[in-house]
Design a protein around this motif. Structure first.
Motif, short mmCIF file in Angstrom:
data_model
loop_
_atom_site.label_atom_id
_atom_site.label_comp_id
_atom_site.label_asym_id
_atom_site.label_seq_id
_atom_site.Cartn_x
_atom_site.Cartn_y
_atom_site.Cartn_z
N GLU A 153 0.79 -1.30 0.07
CA GLU A 153 0.22 0.12 -0.07
C GLU A 153 0.81 1.17 -0.17
N THR A 154 2.15 1.17 0.25
CA THR A 154 3.30 2.66 0.93
C THR A 154 3.75 2.69 -1.14
N GLU B 191 0.56 4.29 -2.50
CA GLU B 191 0.38 5.28 -2.64
C GLU B 191 1.95 6.13 -3.52
#
Length: 299
Positions: free
Chosen positions: A136-137, A140
């Motif tokens: 997810e990092t 993003e």
């Protein structure tokens, strides 16, 4: 053109020795901030040591930045915490080299189910855990570079390593889906199949070969595959300074109808079914269905 990793944060699992240590040291030399992850156990996955901290000290002594992490790749919550610590300290996670692994070699007839499960858990599930924790990092950031570690055992087989081979081919398969899912967020995912003289293989190589297959000779491929301009969805073999590309291919095949649509028909046309002339390398699993459709349409 020099390949650099300035302003990049890299996590290397199993980085307390062998290949992982060499990856971590070279990433740091080229500007990356490095999380050195290692439980410090032996090659069977037992015991503990301060191996990760020693690598951090090497990096810092050379003027680089690093932090030690003793989390187990088999524990997803620990992987999440590892990523969170890196983000808190350095602002992100851009590179993940899934390198942690163990060996518990025996013939399949003598292998305990627990040893099969443990090796698959460390290599395959462990890599999935670390990747999921960072995924997810990377989405993003719209930037991620992930390297899975397969093996010639997974790609081609090796006597006495059913557990290891199953895990390693699974990692190549994981790459082939994640490269598709990560593409829109500039996440590139590749697989390396290294051959190196490390504590994992020290009793498998004669001394001269052990030296020829020094782990640092694998590093150029690994770092290219996590660089800014890396390809994606590649399987790269590396050992002793030799670099290779491996592919999962599909033959054009043979359409069987009528009485030939039977086991006997498959046997009759086996040579045509397995003829590699005109084979392709599909970009995704849909390639198989598309080739079948072409055959049905008379192509």
């Amino acid at each position: 053109m020099s390949i650099r990793f300035d302003d990049r944060v890299a996590i290397v699992t199993g980085a307390g020795g062998g290949l992982g240590r060499e990856y971590a040291l070279e990433l740091a030399r080229r500007g990356a901030k490095v999380v050195v992850n290692d439980l410090g156990g032996d090659r069977t996955g037992t015991g503990a040591s301060d191996a990760a901290q020693k690598v951090v000290e090497e990096i810092e002594a050379a003027g680089g930045q690093a932090m030690a992490n003793g989390a187990s790749v088999t524990e997803y919550d620990q992987m999440v915490e590892m990523v969170a610590r890196a983000k808190d300290k350095w602002g992100g996670v851009h590179i993940l080299l899934n390198n942690a692994g163990v060996l518990r070699d025996k013939t399949f007839a003598k292998m305990e189910p627990a040893d099969f499960a443990f090796v698959v858990n460390v290599h395959l599930i462990g890599s999935a855990n670390a990747t999921k924790a960072a995924w997810e990092t990377m989405r993003e950031q719209n930037y991620g570079r992930i390297l899975m570690t397969a093996s010639s055992t997974g790609l081609f087989g090796n006597f006495g390593q059913a557990n290891y081979g199953a895990a390693k081919l699974g990692l190549a398969g994981l790459t082939k889906t994640l490269y598709l899912e990560g593409a829109k967020n500039n996440i590139k995912v590749n697989t390396i199949a290294p051959v190196a003289g490390t504590r994992m293989t020290e009793d498998l190589f004669p001394e001269a070969a052990f030296q020829a297959f020094a782990p640092e000779k694998v590093v150029p491929a690994a770092l290219y595959l996590v660089s800014e301009d890396a390809p994606t969805n590649q399987i790269v073999g590396a050992g002793a300074g030799v670099f290779q590309a491996s592919y999962v291919t599909l033959t054009p095949g043979k359409l069987l109808t009528g009485d030939d649509l039977s086991p006997e028909g498959v046997a009759k046309y086996w040579a045509e079914i397995t003829d590699r002339s005109g084979e392709i390398v599909p970009d995704s699993g849909a390639g198989q269905s598309m080739l079948i459709g072409k055959k049905l349409a008379g192509g």
